[in-house]
Design a protein around this motif. Sequence first.
Motif, PDB file in Angstrom:
ATOM      1  N   VAL A 108       0.811  -1.215   0.000  1.00 53.94           N
ATOM      2  CA  VAL A 108       0.000   0.000   0.000  1.00 53.94           C
ATOM      3  C   VAL A 108       0.847   1.269   0.000  1.00 53.94           C
ATOM      4  CG1 VAL A 108      -1.940  -1.103   1.186  1.00 53.94           C
ATOM      5  CG2 VAL A 108      -0.175   0.018   2.530  1.00 53.94           C
ATOM      6  N   GLY A 109       0.283   2.312  -0.597  1.00 60.11           N
ATOM      7  CA  GLY A 109       0.882   3.639  -0.535  1.00 60.11           C
ATOM      8  C   GLY A 109      -0.110   4.555   0.151  1.00 60.11           C
ATOM      9  N   PHE A 110       0.387   5.597   0.821  1.00 60.06           N
ATOM     10  CA  PHE A 110      -0.504   6.465   1.602  1.00 60.06           C
ATOM     11  C   PHE A 110      -0.175   7.930   1.369  1.00 60.06           C
ATOM     12  CE2 PHE A 110      -2.935   8.085   5.089  1.00 60.06           C
ATOM     13  CZ  PHE A 110      -3.902   7.109   5.328  1.00 60.06           C
ATOM     14  N   VAL A 111      -1.221   8.719   1.184  1.00 60.12           N
ATOM     15  CA  VAL A 111      -1.058  10.175   1.076  1.00 60.12           C
ATOM     16  C   VAL A 111      -1.921  10.827   2.149  1.00 60.12           C
ATOM     17  CG1 VAL A 111      -1.366  12.203  -0.405  1.00 60.12           C
ATOM     18  CG2 VAL A 111      -0.656  10.027  -1.418  1.00 60.12           C
ATOM     19  N   ARG A 146      12.657   5.037 -12.314  1.00 71.56           N
ATOM     20  CA  ARG A 146      11.348   5.046 -11.659  1.00 71.56           C
ATOM     21  C   ARG A 146      10.930   6.474 -11.253  1.00 71.56           C
ATOM     22  NH1 ARG A 146       6.601   2.769 -11.629  1.00 71.56           N
ATOM     23  NH2 ARG A 146       5.551   2.740  -9.622  1.00 71.56           N
ATOM     24  N   ILE A 147      11.882   7.234 -10.715  1.00 66.93           N
ATOM     25  CA  ILE A 147      11.561   8.602 -10.290  1.00 66.93           C
ATOM     26  C   ILE A 147      11.128   9.438 -11.492  1.00 66.93           C
ATOM     27  CG2 ILE A 147      12.454  10.709  -9.207  1.00 66.93           C
ATOM     28  CD1 ILE A 147      14.544   8.811  -7.793  1.00 66.93           C
ATOM     29  N   GLY A 148      11.879   9.326 -12.588  1.00 66.05           N
ATOM     30  CA  GLY A 148      11.557  10.090 -13.797  1.00 66.05           C
ATOM     31  C   GLY A 148      10.164   9.742 -14.314  1.00 66.05           C
ATOM     32  N   GLU A 149       9.887   8.439 -14.337  1.00 67.90           N
ATOM     33  CA  GLU A 149       8.596   7.945 -14.818  1.00 67.90           C
ATOM     34  C   GLU A 149       7.427   8.509 -13.977  1.00 67.90           C
ATOM     35  OE1 GLU A 149       8.972   3.578 -15.459  1.00 67.90           O
ATOM     36  OE2 GLU A 149       7.387   3.457 -13.951  1.00 67.90           O
ATOM     37  N   LEU A 150       7.604   8.465 -12.645  1.00 67.59           N
ATOM     38  CA  LEU A 150       6.520   8.912 -11.768  1.00 67.59           C
ATOM     39  C   LEU A 150       6.318  10.429 -11.831  1.00 67.59           C
ATOM     40  CD1 LEU A 150       7.088   6.585  -8.690  1.00 67.59           C
ATOM     41  CD2 LEU A 150       5.089   6.615 -10.194  1.00 67.59           C
ATOM     42  N   LEU A 181       3.711   5.958  -4.555  1.00 69.81           N
ATOM     43  CA  LEU A 181       3.660   4.944  -5.614  1.00 69.81           C
ATOM     44  C   LEU A 181       5.015   4.322  -5.925  1.00 69.81           C
ATOM     45  CD1 LEU A 181       1.361   6.779  -8.184  1.00 69.81           C
ATOM     46  CD2 LEU A 181       0.764   4.785  -6.789  1.00 69.81           C
ATOM     47  N   ALA A 182       6.070   4.836  -5.305  1.00 66.70           N
ATOM     48  CA  ALA A 182       7.429   4.460  -5.700  1.00 66.70           C
ATOM     49  C   ALA A 182       7.627   2.951  -5.779  1.00 66.70           C
ATOM     50  CB  ALA A 182       8.437   5.091  -4.744  1.00 66.70           C
ATOM     51  N   ASN A 183       7.140   2.228  -4.778  1.00 65.01           N
ATOM     52  CA  ASN A 183       7.396   0.782  -4.735  1.00 65.01           C
ATOM     53  C   ASN A 183       6.265  -0.055  -5.325  1.00 65.01           C
ATOM     54  OD1 ASN A 183       9.982   0.951  -3.616  1.00 65.01           O
ATOM     55  ND2 ASN A 183       9.118   1.270  -1.567  1.00 65.01           N
ATOM     56  N   HIS A 184       5.593   0.497  -6.334  1.00 68.11           N
ATOM     57  CA  HIS A 184       4.541  -0.247  -7.058  1.00 68.11           C
ATOM     58  C   HIS A 184       3.479  -0.843  -6.135  1.00 68.11           C
ATOM     59  CE1 HIS A 184       6.997  -0.269 -10.784  1.00 68.11           C
ATOM     60  NE2 HIS A 184       8.012  -0.405  -9.951  1.00 68.11           N
ATOM     61  N   PRO A 185       2.859  -0.040  -5.264  1.00 70.72           N
ATOM     62  CA  PRO A 185       1.811  -0.623  -4.411  1.00 70.72           C
ATOM     63  C   PRO A 185       0.606  -1.026  -5.243  1.00 70.72           C
ATOM     64  CG  PRO A 185       1.741   1.759  -4.271  1.00 70.72           C
ATOM     65  CD  PRO A 185       2.962   1.418  -5.081  1.00 70.72           C
ATOM     66  N   GLU A 186      -0.133  -2.016  -4.719  1.00 65.42           N
ATOM     67  CA  GLU A 186      -1.378  -2.419  -5.384  1.00 65.42           C
ATOM     68  C   GLU A 186      -2.478  -1.403  -5.125  1.00 65.42           C
ATOM     69  OE1 GLU A 186      -2.931  -6.613  -5.051  1.00 65.42           O
ATOM     70  OE2 GLU A 186      -1.061  -6.800  -3.936  1.00 65.42           O
ATOM     71  N   ALA A 215      -3.485   4.697 -15.814  1.00 66.68           N
ATOM     72  CA  ALA A 215      -2.227   4.344 -16.471  1.00 66.68           C
ATOM     73  C   ALA A 215      -1.504   3.187 -15.776  1.00 66.68           C
ATOM     74  CB  ALA A 215      -1.308   5.573 -16.544  1.00 66.68           C
ATOM     75  N   LEU A 216      -1.548   3.152 -14.442  1.00 68.25           N
ATOM     76  CA  LEU A 216      -0.804   2.105 -13.723  1.00 68.25           C
ATOM     77  C   LEU A 216      -1.712   0.968 -13.263  1.00 68.25           C
ATOM     78  CD1 LEU A 216       1.459   4.337 -11.423  1.00 68.25           C
ATOM     79  CD2 LEU A 216       1.958   3.467 -13.722  1.00 68.25           C
ATOM     80  N   GLY A 217      -3.028   1.190 -13.300  1.00 62.26           N
ATOM     81  CA  GLY A 217      -3.956   0.161 -12.830  1.00 62.26           C
ATOM     82  C   GLY A 217      -4.008   0.053 -11.312  1.00 62.26           C
ATOM     83  N   THR A 218      -3.394   1.024 -10.623  1.00 66.46           N
ATOM     84  CA  THR A 218      -3.405   1.017  -9.160  1.00 66.46           C
ATOM     85  C   THR A 218      -4.832   1.248  -8.651  1.00 66.46           C
ATOM     86  OG1 THR A 218      -1.267   2.127  -9.310  1.00 66.46           O
ATOM     87  CG2 THR A 218      -2.284   2.021  -7.118  1.00 66.46           C
ATOM     88  N   THR A 219      -5.260   0.455  -7.689  1.00 64.84           N
ATOM     89  CA  THR A 219      -6.548   0.667  -7.041  1.00 64.84           C
ATOM     90  C   THR A 219      -6.419   1.909  -6.154  1.00 64.84           C
ATOM     91  OG1 THR A 219      -6.868  -1.719  -7.040  1.00 64.84           O
ATOM     92  CG2 THR A 219      -8.290  -0.432  -5.570  1.00 64.84           C
ATOM     93  N   VAL A 220      -7.368   2.822  -6.258  1.00 64.30           N
ATOM     94  CA  VAL A 220      -7.269   4.076  -5.504  1.00 64.30           C
ATOM     95  C   VAL A 220      -8.487   4.223  -4.590  1.00 64.30           C
ATOM     96  CG1 VAL A 220      -7.185   6.599  -5.664  1.00 64.30           C
ATOM     97  CG2 VAL A 220      -5.959   5.201  -7.359  1.00 64.30           C
ATOM     98  N   VAL A 221      -8.223   4.455  -3.305  1.00 64.06           N
ATOM     99  CA  VAL A 221      -9.299   4.743  -2.350  1.00 64.06           C
ATOM    100  C   VAL A 221      -8.993   6.103  -1.742  1.00 64.06           C
ATOM    101  CG1 VAL A 221     -10.490   4.016  -0.244  1.00 64.06           C
ATOM    102  CG2 VAL A 221      -9.618   2.282  -1.837  1.00 64.06           C
TER     103      VAL A 221
END
Length: 303
Positions: A108-111, A146-150, A181-186, A215-221
């Motif tokens: 998971v990633g958190f903001v 990865r940094i450039g891409e994000l 998102l750096a570590n490709h969270p689901e 674009a990344l298919g990441t599930t966002v809540v």
Amino acid sequence: MTQGTLHALDARTTRPAEFGRDALIVCDNLVRIYRTEAVEVQALQGLDLLVDAGEMVAIVGASGSGKSTLLAVLSGQDEPTAGRVRVGRWDLAAMSRRDLVDYRRNTVGFVWQQAARNLVPYLSAWRNVEVPLALAGVGRRNRAARIGELLDLLGVPDVADRRPGELSGGEQQRVAIAVALANHPEVLFADEPTGELDSATTDEVFAALREVNRALGTTVVVVTHDDAVSGRVERTVAIRDGRTSTEVLRRPDEGSSTAEEYAVMDRAGRVQVPKEYREALALTHRVRLALEADHVAVRPDRG
Ligand code: ADP
Ligand code: MG
């Protein structure tokens, strides 16, 4: 009337089908009670929620309705008091400390709402995104890619060398999303990421979240107190008093998009009738239910 429980049966095994078996996120009768010396606060009171992989869902609700508690539990920062909560293969009610660290770092990633909580103030945007990658042991070249891409994806490549204090509020939150998102969270969780932003900047951040989802298919809540947000995402779930109460689904069609509001029925069959409806027909305490051919009628109890 007989007392009994009705289960959906799995045709092959004839065992009760597991609630939300195919969903990525499952909250099943989730309860979180905070106890202090004198008081007991039921922040989550039996909340049911399913989110499919690849969905983007907004959670709305008044202050104190339990939104942050829900996100804290789902992201492994807080433990549920009762109920079942699963994200992917992880059962969050029964995880070892080591698994929790793994989960928080990789799944998971958190903001947060406060931009200052998301970013290290004395590091540039680029270095901020580098921190989680370095902690995960990613090599220098892969880190840079990865940094450039994000930063590109989030539309902030030109602020890479600036520190958070030299960024606008919207830029700070977009960099914060890149860090998360750096570590490709689901799953990406965001707790009122636009709470301190004006409406134009809010649009900008929601556009960035939708782009990440697409674009990344990441599930966002994403949690928000802003009701207007249901116009910006496909599915909005409302929380009232620690339970999910209504959902708005917006299906984009040609040009304009149509939205339909649904009431949420929990697993015991409970549905919350909106206050306006209750008041319009003076529905209180006891109501009459009637099963019609294609709907259920709810009528006031007037003898
Ligand atoms: P929201 O994010 O929707 O505003 P919260 O999840 O922060 O709601 O809070 C839900 C309820 O739980 C509120 O009544 C709040 O006061 C209470 N609460 C939240 N965190 C704690 C805590 N650590 N200790 C005691 N009560 C808490
Ligand atoms: Mg909150």
